[in-house]
Design a protein around this motif. Structure first.
Motif, PDB file in Angstrom:
ATOM      1  N   ASN A 336     -13.503  -9.146  16.114  1.00  0.00           N
ATOM      2  CA  ASN A 336     -14.572  -8.656  16.652  1.00  0.00           C
ATOM      3  C   ASN A 336     -15.372  -7.373  15.837  1.00  0.00           C
ATOM      4  N   THR A 337     -14.664  -6.803  14.926  1.00  0.00           N
ATOM      5  CA  THR A 337     -14.912  -5.644  14.282  1.00  0.00           C
ATOM      6  C   THR A 337     -15.993  -6.050  13.227  1.00  0.00           C
ATOM      7  N   ARG A 338     -17.233  -5.480  13.667  1.00  0.00           N
ATOM      8  CA  ARG A 338     -18.499  -5.566  12.688  1.00  0.00           C
ATOM      9  C   ARG A 338     -18.693  -4.471  11.946  1.00  0.00           C
ATOM     10  N   SER A 339     -18.127  -2.967  12.313  1.00  0.00           N
ATOM     11  CA  SER A 339     -18.088  -1.835  11.305  1.00  0.00           C
ATOM     12  C   SER A 339     -16.990  -1.280  11.420  1.00  0.00           C
ATOM     13  N   LEU A 340     -16.562  -0.843  10.097  1.00  0.00           N
ATOM     14  CA  LEU A 340     -15.265  -0.268   9.932  1.00  0.00           C
ATOM     15  C   LEU A 340     -15.395   1.052   9.248  1.00  0.00           C
ATOM     16  N   ARG A 341     -15.000   2.127   9.738  1.00  0.00           N
ATOM     17  CA  ARG A 341     -14.857   3.239   8.991  1.00  0.00           C
ATOM     18  C   ARG A 341     -13.437   3.697   8.491  1.00  0.00           C
ATOM     19  N   LEU A 342     -13.044   3.962   7.459  1.00  0.00           N
ATOM     20  CA  LEU A 342     -11.591   3.841   6.965  1.00  0.00           C
ATOM     21  C   LEU A 342     -11.427   5.200   6.028  1.00  0.00           C
ATOM     22  N   GLY A 343     -10.390   5.816   6.405  1.00  0.00           N
ATOM     23  CA  GLY A 343      -9.842   6.955   5.422  1.00  0.00           C
ATOM     24  C   GLY A 343      -9.043   6.360   4.292  1.00  0.00           C
ATOM     25  N   MET A 344      -9.461   6.754   2.908  1.00  0.00           N
ATOM     26  CA  MET A 344      -8.664   6.070   1.748  1.00  0.00           C
ATOM     27  C   MET A 344      -8.244   7.256   1.090  1.00  0.00           C
ATOM     28  N   LEU A 345      -7.144   6.652   0.131  1.00  0.00           N
ATOM     29  CA  LEU A 345      -6.573   7.680  -0.897  1.00  0.00           C
ATOM     30  C   LEU A 345      -6.673   7.040  -2.190  1.00  0.00           C
ATOM     31  N   TYR A 346      -6.798   7.816  -3.345  1.00  0.00           N
ATOM     32  CA  TYR A 346      -6.959   7.095  -4.736  1.00  0.00           C
ATOM     33  C   TYR A 346      -5.592   6.454  -5.101  1.00  0.00           C
ATOM     34  N   THR A 347      -5.061   5.639  -4.634  1.00  0.00           N
ATOM     35  CA  THR A 347      -3.887   5.059  -5.205  1.00  0.00           C
ATOM     36  C   THR A 347      -3.883   3.647  -5.063  1.00  0.00           C
ATOM     37  N   SER A 348      -3.197   2.974  -5.751  1.00  0.00           N
ATOM     38  CA  SER A 348      -3.311   1.248  -5.825  1.00  0.00           C
ATOM     39  C   SER A 348      -2.828   0.856  -4.499  1.00  0.00           C
ATOM     40  N   ARG A 349      -1.618   1.580  -4.020  1.00  0.00           N
ATOM     41  CA  ARG A 349      -1.336   0.954  -2.633  1.00  0.00           C
ATOM     42  C   ARG A 349      -2.089   1.189  -1.648  1.00  0.00           C
ATOM     43  N   CYS A 350      -2.933   2.032  -1.722  1.00  0.00           N
ATOM     44  CA  CYS A 350      -4.122   2.175  -0.369  1.00  0.00           C
ATOM     45  C   CYS A 350      -5.112   1.105  -0.702  1.00  0.00           C
ATOM     46  N   MET A 351      -5.546   0.923  -1.967  1.00  0.00           N
ATOM     47  CA  MET A 351      -6.462  -0.307  -2.336  1.00  0.00           C
ATOM     48  C   MET A 351      -5.896  -1.795  -2.154  1.00  0.00           C
ATOM     49  N   GLU A 352      -4.473  -2.091  -2.137  1.00  0.00           N
ATOM     50  CA  GLU A 352      -3.965  -3.281  -1.515  1.00  0.00           C
ATOM     51  C   GLU A 352      -3.950  -3.132  -0.101  1.00  0.00           C
ATOM     52  N   GLY A 353      -3.734  -2.205   0.459  1.00  0.00           N
ATOM     53  CA  GLY A 353      -3.653  -2.062   2.082  1.00  0.00           C
ATOM     54  C   GLY A 353      -4.941  -2.322   2.429  1.00  0.00           C
ATOM     55  N   LEU A 354      -6.091  -1.954   1.898  1.00  0.00           N
ATOM     56  CA  LEU A 354      -7.481  -2.217   2.165  1.00  0.00           C
ATOM     57  C   LEU A 354      -7.704  -3.723   2.000  1.00  0.00           C
ATOM     58  N   ILE A 355      -7.324  -4.316   0.953  1.00  0.00           N
ATOM     59  CA  ILE A 355      -7.580  -5.876   0.777  1.00  0.00           C
ATOM     60  C   ILE A 355      -6.961  -6.587   1.976  1.00  0.00           C
ATOM     61  N   ASN A 356      -5.679  -6.180   2.405  1.00  0.00           N
ATOM     62  CA  ASN A 356      -5.266  -6.874   3.558  1.00  0.00           C
ATOM     63  C   ASN A 356      -5.881  -6.657   4.661  1.00  0.00           C
ATOM     64  N   LEU A 357      -6.509  -5.383   4.856  1.00  0.00           N
ATOM     65  CA  LEU A 357      -7.236  -5.081   6.140  1.00  0.00           C
ATOM     66  C   LEU A 357      -8.536  -5.671   6.174  1.00  0.00           C
ATOM     67  N   LEU A 358      -9.189  -6.064   5.004  1.00  0.00           N
ATOM     68  CA  LEU A 358     -10.191  -6.897   4.869  1.00  0.00           C
ATOM     69  C   LEU A 358      -9.925  -8.283   5.392  1.00  0.00           C
ATOM     70  N   ARG A 359      -8.839  -8.594   5.174  1.00  0.00           N
ATOM     71  CA  ARG A 359      -8.442 -10.076   5.422  1.00  0.00           C
ATOM     72  C   ARG A 359      -8.459 -10.182   7.035  1.00  0.00           C
ATOM     73  N   LEU A 360      -8.062  -8.994   7.786  1.00  0.00           N
ATOM     74  CA  LEU A 360      -7.902  -9.070   9.173  1.00  0.00           C
ATOM     75  C   LEU A 360      -9.145  -8.875   9.921  1.00  0.00           C
ATOM     76  N   THR A 361     -10.097  -8.532   9.102  1.00  0.00           N
ATOM     77  CA  THR A 361     -11.693  -8.374   9.789  1.00  0.00           C
ATOM     78  C   THR A 361     -12.494  -9.270   9.314  1.00  0.00           C
ATOM     79  N   PRO A 362     -12.262 -10.706   9.466  1.00  0.00           N
ATOM     80  CA  PRO A 362     -13.145 -11.741   8.886  1.00  0.00           C
ATOM     81  C   PRO A 362     -14.999 -11.597   9.330  1.00  0.00           C
ATOM     82  N   ASN A 363     -15.329 -10.789  10.027  1.00  0.00           N
ATOM     83  CA  ASN A 363     -16.530 -11.101  10.578  1.00  0.00           C
ATOM     84  C   ASN A 363     -17.198  -9.493  10.126  1.00  0.00           C
ATOM     85  N   LEU A 364     -16.471  -8.568   9.419  1.00  0.00           N
ATOM     86  CA  LEU A 364     -17.253  -7.190   9.257  1.00  0.00           C
ATOM     87  C   LEU A 364     -18.413  -7.295   8.272  1.00  0.00           C
ATOM     88  N   LYS A 365     -19.241  -6.365   8.694  1.00  0.00           N
ATOM     89  CA  LYS A 365     -20.644  -6.150   7.959  1.00  0.00           C
ATOM     90  C   LYS A 365     -21.007  -4.846   7.363  1.00  0.00           C
TER      91      LYS A 365
END
Length: 486
Positions: A336-365
């Motif tokens: 149901n998430t349409r808008s996501l505000r996310l804290g991020m760090l400049y690390t490869s680990r954080c970017m990999e986590g972002l990609i996994n989180l995007l998989r969990l939000t299929p309807n994000l706009k």
């Protein structure tokens, strides 16, 4: 005549002669009662009651003011003149509070604010019945100190006993936990020193719609149950005003709030359970830095899954760090998430986590990323088949760009994977990301037909500078689709 702005002339006959008297005009007293009430709402109750000495017209106005503020610091200013010690002054403050309440003529108090040096849940429990008799709508308690149990903490109970002795008994006040008509409750730095009272306090909240618990002492509690069928907004600042966090709540939070719309939490990762979150529109979670090492799967997975109905979601950087380590699968699905505000760090680990989180939000706009501290590493963009990037994501906002190479790789990832992307907005401090470096994007295979890119730089003096790009598919290119900057 200009003096007519400040006075009016009264004409009368005395022994056949005309006498003109200059009568000062009392503009303040002639204001409508609603405006007078609004003006008095900015004053402390001690000053509001003193207005009864201004004149006959003011004698009873104080008793109908619907918004009252009782500040012990203001009351304490009188202490040297009254020759009272601290405890006596505190006791007098509560006596003043009770009598001001009981002598009122207004049928209800729309807003009540009490600021005192110490306040605990037992004292709050004693006052709830009185608030019900006055139909209080909005209530705020704010304590100044919470670390030490002061010896004068029983001043409220002592004043209450004194009031009962002085009171003639014509009206009996039942002190109970009934919320009456209370719609908004804010408790700041209140000491929850009685687990039994706390267990009963929030289990039947009547018509309560807004609840805020801020900087409260809750270390004695193992479970915090909140049951409020009409609650729409809940704010929980589970932290301390100082650097010491020894009084935080680390137990379990159970919420039965079927009509909850807005949820904000800041503090350590908790075990919590929502019986129903279908009406939640916005949920925001902040986690303090010292809890980043507590990446325990059950707690954080439950935190994310409990908010799976939220349409707008704000999460700290600990979430992508966690998702880079654990793939939660269906347990953390956020359809149901349409808008996501996310804290991020400049690390490869954080970017990999972002990609996994995007998989969990299929309807994000809409995706907003706020980059904070971290270190730049060699994460590289790549092609990913993610549902929200392929079908829904249209707007991306990036704040805090500090490392140009990392930023360019992030932009490459978005441009080559987001097929319906329309806008990218970057807000940064001056000269953090040189727009010329964006020409490295010319080699990217653009997934979307056209993307508007805007970079806003803010200098130390507050001056804003904007640079805009139109990114589109070049009609003249052959072979793989390339990026053209117009």
């Amino acid at each position: 005549m200009s003096s007519m702005d400040h006075a009016y002339y009264k004409q009368s006959d005395t022994k056949g002669a005309q006498i003109i008297k200059l009568v000062p005009e009392d503009r303040l007293s002639n204001l409508p009662i609603d405006i007078l009430h609004h003006i008095l709402s900015f004053l402390d109750a001690t000053d509001v009651t003193r207005t009864s000495a201004l004149g006959k017209n003011w004698r009873n106005i104080w008793s109908s003011v619907p918004s009252l503020k009782f500040d012990f610091n203001v009351f304490q200013v009188q202490r040297p003149y009254l020759q009272l010690n601290y405890c006596e002054c505190l006791s007098k403050f509560w006596v003043f509070f009770f009598w001001t309440f009981l002598m009122r003529e207004a049928p209800q108090v729309t807003e009540l604010r009490i600021l005192c040096h110490y306040f605990d849940v037992e004292q709050f429990h004693l006052l709830l019945g009185l608030f019900a008799t006055q139909n209080v709508k909005e209530l705020q308690f704010e304590a100044r100190f919470t670390v030490v149990d002061y010896p004068f903490s029983r001043a409220l109970s002592e004043s209450l006993s004194a009031l009962r002795r002085y009171y003639d008994g014509s009206v009996k006040i039942q002190f109970s936990t009934a919320f009456g008509n209370l719609k908004s409750l804010r408790l700041v730095a209140v000491y929850f020193n009685d687990a039994k009272i706390t267990a009963e306090l929030f289990t039947n909240c009547g018509v309560l719609e807004n609840l805020s618990l801020e900087y409260c002492r809750m270390q004695m509690l193992e479970v915090l149950n909140i049951s409020a069928s009409n609650l729409k907004k809940f704010t929980f600042l589970n932290m301390h005003r100082s650097i010491f966090n020894v009084h935080l709540f680390h137990g379990r939070l159970n919420m039965h709030t079927p009509n909850l719309e807005n949820f904000y939490y800041n503090g350590p990762v908790l075990c919590w359970e929502f019986s129903n979150t279908s009406s939640v529109n916005h949920a925001m979670i902040e986690v303090s830095n010292e809890t980043y090492d507590v990446l325990r799967e059950p707690k954080l997975a439950a935190t994310i899954s409990a908010l799976n109905c939220a349409k707008a979601l704000s999460l700290p950087s600990v979430v992508p760090l966690y998702l880079a380590r654990f793939r939660c699968g269906s347990r953390c699905h956020l359809p149901n998430t349409r808008s996501l505000r996310l804290g991020m760090l400049y690390t490869s680990r954080c970017m990999e986590g972002l990609i996994n989180l995007l998989r969990l939000t299929p309807n994000l706009k809409i995706l907003s990323m706020e980059f904070t501290l971290g270190f730049e590493d060699n994460w590289k963009s790549r092609d990913e088949d993610v549902a929200c990037l392929s079908h829904h994501l249209k707007e991306v906002r990036i704040t805090g760009s500090r490392y140009p190479a990392f930023q360019v790789e992030l932009l490459k990832f978005l441009l080559q994977n987001a097929k319906v992307l329309e806008n990218i907005q970057i807000d940064q401090e001056e000269q953090e990301l040189d727009p010329k470096k964006l020409y490295a994007l010319r080699t990217v295979n653009l997934a979307s037909k056209s993307v508007a890119l805007m970079i806003t730089s803010i200098s130390a003096s507050g001056k804003r500078k904007c640079v805009s790009f139109n990114l589109g598919i070049s009609e003249e290119s052959s072979g793989p689709t390339k990026l053209s900057l117009v």
